[in-house]
Structures are given as C-alpha cells and as structure tokens.
Design a protein around this motif. Structure first.
Motif, mmCIF file in Angstrom:
data_model
loop_
_atom_site.group_PDB
_atom_site.id
_atom_site.type_symbol
_atom_site.label_atom_id
_atom_site.label_comp_id
_atom_site.label_asym_id
_atom_site.label_seq_id
_atom_site.Cartn_x
_atom_site.Cartn_y
_atom_site.Cartn_z
ATOM 1 N N ILE A 36 -10.491 -7.969 -21.731
ATOM 2 C CA ILE A 36 -9.269 -8.303 -20.999
ATOM 3 C C ILE A 36 -9.550 -9.382 -19.961
ATOM 4 C CG2 ILE A 36 -7.574 -7.392 -19.352
ATOM 5 C CD1 ILE A 36 -7.586 -4.812 -21.006
ATOM 6 N N ALA A 37 -10.715 -9.325 -19.326
ATOM 7 C CA ALA A 37 -11.075 -10.368 -18.365
ATOM 8 C C ALA A 37 -11.182 -11.726 -19.064
ATOM 9 C CB ALA A 37 -12.394 -10.006 -17.672
ATOM 10 N N ALA A 38 -11.764 -11.746 -20.262
ATOM 11 C CA ALA A 38 -11.863 -12.999 -21.012
ATOM 12 C C ALA A 38 -10.478 -13.523 -21.390
ATOM 13 C CB ALA A 38 -12.712 -12.784 -22.262
ATOM 14 N N LEU A 39 -9.575 -12.617 -21.778
ATOM 15 C CA LEU A 39 -8.222 -13.027 -22.139
ATOM 16 C C LEU A 39 -7.489 -13.576 -20.914
ATOM 17 C CD1 LEU A 39 -6.055 -13.158 -24.365
ATOM 18 C CD2 LEU A 39 -5.407 -10.822 -23.770
ATOM 19 N N GLU A 40 -7.687 -12.948 -19.772
ATOM 20 C CA GLU A 40 -7.067 -13.443 -18.538
ATOM 21 C C GLU A 40 -7.585 -14.831 -18.187
ATOM 22 O OE1 GLU A 40 -5.963 -9.372 -16.085
ATOM 23 O OE2 GLU A 40 -8.021 -10.145 -15.970
ATOM 24 N N ARG A 41 -8.881 -15.059 -18.368
ATOM 25 C CA ARG A 41 -9.430 -16.402 -18.111
ATOM 26 C C ARG A 41 -8.827 -17.415 -19.072
ATOM 27 N NH1 ARG A 41 -14.238 -13.451 -17.540
ATOM 28 N NH2 ARG A 41 -14.930 -14.057 -19.643
ATOM 29 N N ASP A 42 -8.684 -17.012 -20.337
ATOM 30 C CA ASP A 42 -8.125 -17.912 -21.343
ATOM 31 C C ASP A 42 -6.679 -18.283 -21.004
ATOM 32 O OD1 ASP A 42 -7.967 -19.385 -23.739
ATOM 33 O OD2 ASP A 42 -7.206 -17.670 -24.846
ATOM 34 N N LEU A 43 -5.905 -17.316 -20.534
ATOM 35 C CA LEU A 43 -4.493 -17.557 -20.231
ATOM 36 C C LEU A 43 -4.278 -18.102 -18.818
ATOM 37 C CD1 LEU A 43 -2.972 -14.311 -21.807
ATOM 38 C CD2 LEU A 43 -2.879 -16.626 -22.746
ATOM 39 N N GLY A 44 -5.247 -17.879 -17.935
ATOM 40 C CA GLY A 44 -5.120 -18.362 -16.556
ATOM 41 C C GLY A 44 -4.202 -17.508 -15.698
ATOM 42 N N VAL A 45 -4.036 -16.240 -16.065
ATOM 43 C CA VAL A 45 -3.173 -15.333 -15.299
ATOM 44 C C VAL A 45 -3.823 -13.960 -15.242
ATOM 45 C CG1 VAL A 45 -1.038 -16.546 -15.955
ATOM 46 C CG2 VAL A 45 -1.852 -14.611 -17.351
ATOM 47 N N ARG A 46 -3.325 -13.111 -14.319
ATOM 48 C CA ARG A 46 -3.729 -11.709 -14.290
ATOM 49 C C ARG A 46 -2.751 -10.916 -15.131
ATOM 50 N NH1 ARG A 46 -6.905 -10.019 -9.963
ATOM 51 N NH2 ARG A 46 -6.875 -7.996 -11.038
ATOM 52 N N LEU A 47 -3.257 -10.121 -16.066
ATOM 53 C CA LEU A 47 -2.408 -9.347 -16.955
ATOM 54 C C LEU A 47 -2.181 -7.929 -16.462
ATOM 55 C CD1 LEU A 47 -3.940 -10.510 -20.366
ATOM 56 C CD2 LEU A 47 -1.767 -11.233 -19.357
ATOM 57 N N PHE A 48 -3.122 -7.420 -15.656
ATOM 58 C CA PHE A 48 -3.010 -6.054 -15.153
ATOM 59 C C PHE A 48 -3.228 -6.035 -13.648
ATOM 60 C CE2 PHE A 48 -4.178 -5.253 -19.591
ATOM 61 C CZ PHE A 48 -3.309 -4.216 -19.930
ATOM 62 N N THR A 49 -2.607 -5.070 -13.031
ATOM 63 C CA THR A 49 -2.900 -4.721 -11.645
ATOM 64 C C THR A 49 -3.607 -3.381 -11.657
ATOM 65 O OG1 THR A 49 -0.949 -5.883 -10.831
ATOM 66 C CG2 THR A 49 -1.911 -4.221 -9.380
ATOM 67 N N ARG A 50 -4.837 -3.356 -11.159
ATOM 68 C CA ARG A 50 -5.607 -2.113 -11.188
ATOM 69 C C ARG A 50 -5.108 -1.178 -10.090
ATOM 70 N NH1 ARG A 50 -7.005 -6.582 -14.142
ATOM 71 N NH2 ARG A 50 -8.885 -6.203 -15.414
ATOM 72 N N THR A 51 -4.941 0.059 -10.453
ATOM 73 C CA THR A 51 -4.501 1.076 -9.495
ATOM 74 C C THR A 51 -5.436 2.271 -9.577
ATOM 75 O OG1 THR A 51 -3.077 2.289 -11.050
ATOM 76 C CG2 THR A 51 -2.103 0.377 -9.926
ATOM 77 N N ALA A 52 -5.241 3.219 -8.666
ATOM 78 C CA ALA A 52 -6.089 4.419 -8.666
ATOM 79 C C ALA A 52 -5.863 5.246 -9.919
ATOM 80 C CB ALA A 52 -5.790 5.257 -7.417
ATOM 81 N N ARG A 53 -4.689 5.153 -10.493
ATOM 82 C CA ARG A 53 -4.381 5.936 -11.680
ATOM 83 C C ARG A 53 -4.691 5.210 -12.989
ATOM 84 N NH1 ARG A 53 1.264 9.237 -10.778
ATOM 85 N NH2 ARG A 53 0.533 10.535 -9.005
#
Length: 311
Positions: A36-53
C-alpha cells in the motif's frame, strides 16, 4: 500500476484492517503495508488514515476505490480471454461456401457447447503465419504444394476429399449427360475466374490440366459465384467445375445442371493444419471429430495431384 498492490488496497479497504487483509491474501501484515505504501508513492496521495482501530479510507482512497475494483475486473477479463479453453476456437475455412465451412458447421452441430470463431484467410502462407503466431488455431488447406513444404512445427492431417462436378447451363453440349468422364471434358471451355496464380488451388488445377488436357480459363475479373452462375447459365460454350458440396442457390430460370465427373473423379484434398504446441483443448476435440467422421482418401477411381500428402 502493480495489480498486486491494487488488489491489496481493495482487500484492506473492504476489511478495514491491514491484519485482516493480510490473512485474506495469505501474506504478512508487513507485506500489506509495503504494497500500500508503494501504491501511495505511485499515485502521490495517501489512501488510508491509520487509526487505533485499523485503517480508514482517506478522501483520495474513497475516490480511487471504484477505479481499483474496475482495474481488477478488467485484469480478470484479460486473463480469461486467453485462458486455455475459455476463448473461442478460431478456425480458418478459406471461404464461407466451401466444404471446409460445411465441416465446421457439422462440428458445431455435434458440439454446440464449444465456442467457435470462423475466419477466412486467402493463401496458405498467411494461414501458416497465423498458426505460428497463434492468431488462429487451425486452418483447412491442400497440403504438399510443390516447393512449399510445411514448417516442422505445423502438423496436418487429411480430413476430406471433395469430389468436383461439372456445372453447365441448359444449352451446353453436355447439359443432358448423367455423368461425364475427364476425357470427355477435353476441348470444352471450363471457366474458373477465381483461380489465383500462386495459390494451392491454382497448383491443383495446373496439374489437372496437364494430366488430362483440359482447357481451364481463369480470365476476367472474379465478381463472385453469382456472376459466375449467371455467365454459365447464359453461355452455351462455357462450363465450370464446382464441388458437389458447395452450397449454391440460383434462380429457377437458370436451369443449371450439376453433372458428376468420372474415370477418374477429380477430388480436391482438404487437410487440417495446426501448430504442434497449440494448447487449446477444443482443438483436440475438433481433430477427434474429424477423424471419426472423415471418409477414406485416395479411393479407387479418384484423382489428386502427386504432391498431395495424407499426413
């Protein structure tokens, strides 16, 4: 775009947690995070917001999700289109009204569950090139044309000997005959404008002329079978040769006559050609069907050129 990363993104979006996505994909949670980190770099955006859950889709992730699903659907359709047995069996029959087309119609009636794609290729070189490239799975051809052996990776088997008949108009000198011998055809003009120099059927008729002294004329443009039938019906001096299996319809006023040719009967040989490494499972079914339904070859009282093979 890495489809594994896209697939991982969709799995994580559906699960809401990277850990559950990892279990579904049978990979480690670390592998999910890396993809997912590689995909985010490829797209240039954040796809997820990490939460405690777990992980929640960002606004960009929500926008990308339906397109990611469509990417996976398109990829699956692309794989299915070339998966052995999933795409139609593509067969070249040379012409729609010939005997090879009839063989394929009979195969379709016998095995309607097999998807077929029928094509018409003009010459044997084009057909062989298409077999070797995988554009087609099989082709019906006369095999053994002088100076043009098949490549070693192309297999063939003789599947049909097609008897030829004389076709005349009602005023032709032979119109009333119940049958004619090849010797009786000598001196009569046989018009066949569809013969093209360099083709296997041109080689066939060249040998027929040389052996039996026939007069076959290929002059004039080829306007198709309808124009040929019109001319033969109206011209007492002209006749043509045609397969007894060729399906034709002509006006009742033409009163055309189909007359068997004997002593010997010229037969046009059809073989099925295929690439020896072709994996399509329906190809084996077609070959088995033709082997079970084909009649004998080189029977007594028939003629084919010496270069025709039975393989």
């Amino acid at each position: 775009m890495d489809l594994d990363a896209v697939r991982t993104f969709v799995a994580a979006a559906d699960a809401g947690q990277f850990q559950e996505a990892a279990a579904e994909l049978a990979v480690t949670q670390q592998a999910v995070s890396k993809r997912i980190a590689a995909l985010e770099r490829d797209l240039g955006v954040r796809l997820f917001t990490r939460t405690a859950r777990g992980a929640r889709l960002s606004i960009d992730g929500q926008a990308f999700l339906p397109h990611a699903r469509e990417l996976l659907r398109v990829a699956e359709r692309a794989r299915a289109s070339v998966r052995p047995g999933r795409r139609p069996l593509r067969v070249d029959v040379i012409a729609s009204r010939g005997a090879a087309s009839g063989l394929m119609r009979a195969f379709h009636r016998a095995r309607p569950e097999i998807d077929l794609d029928v094509v018409w290729l003009f010459d044997i070189e084009t057909a062989v090139a298409a077999l070797r490239s995988g554009t087609i799975d099989a082709s019906f051809r006369a095999v053994g044309m002088p100076g043009r052996p098949l490549p070693e990776d192309i297999e063939s088997v003789r599947v049909l000997d097609e008897p030829l008949q004389l076709l005349t108009g009602p005023a032709h000198a032979l119109a009333g005959a119940r049958s004619v011998t090849l010797a009786q055809l000598a001196g009569h003009r046989i018009w066949m404008p569809g013969i093209v120099p360099g083709t296997e059927w041109a080689a066939y008729y060249d040998d027929l002329v040389a052996e039996f002294g026939l007069t076959i004329e290929a002059t004039g443009p080829n306007f198709g079978s309808d124009a040929l039938l019109d001319t033969v019906a109206d011209t007492p001096a002209l006749a043509t040769l045609m397969s007894e299996q060729t399906r034709l319809v002509w006006p009742a006023g033409h009163d055309l006559r189909r007359i068997p040719v004997t002593d010997p009967t010229p037969v046009y040989p059809h073989s099925l050609l295929w690439h020896r490494d072709n994996p399509h499972p329906a190809l084996a079914v077609l070959r088995a069907h033709l082997a079970a339904t084909s009649a004998g070859h080189d029977t007594t009282g028939t003629w084919t050129p010496g270069w025709v093979t039975s393989r």
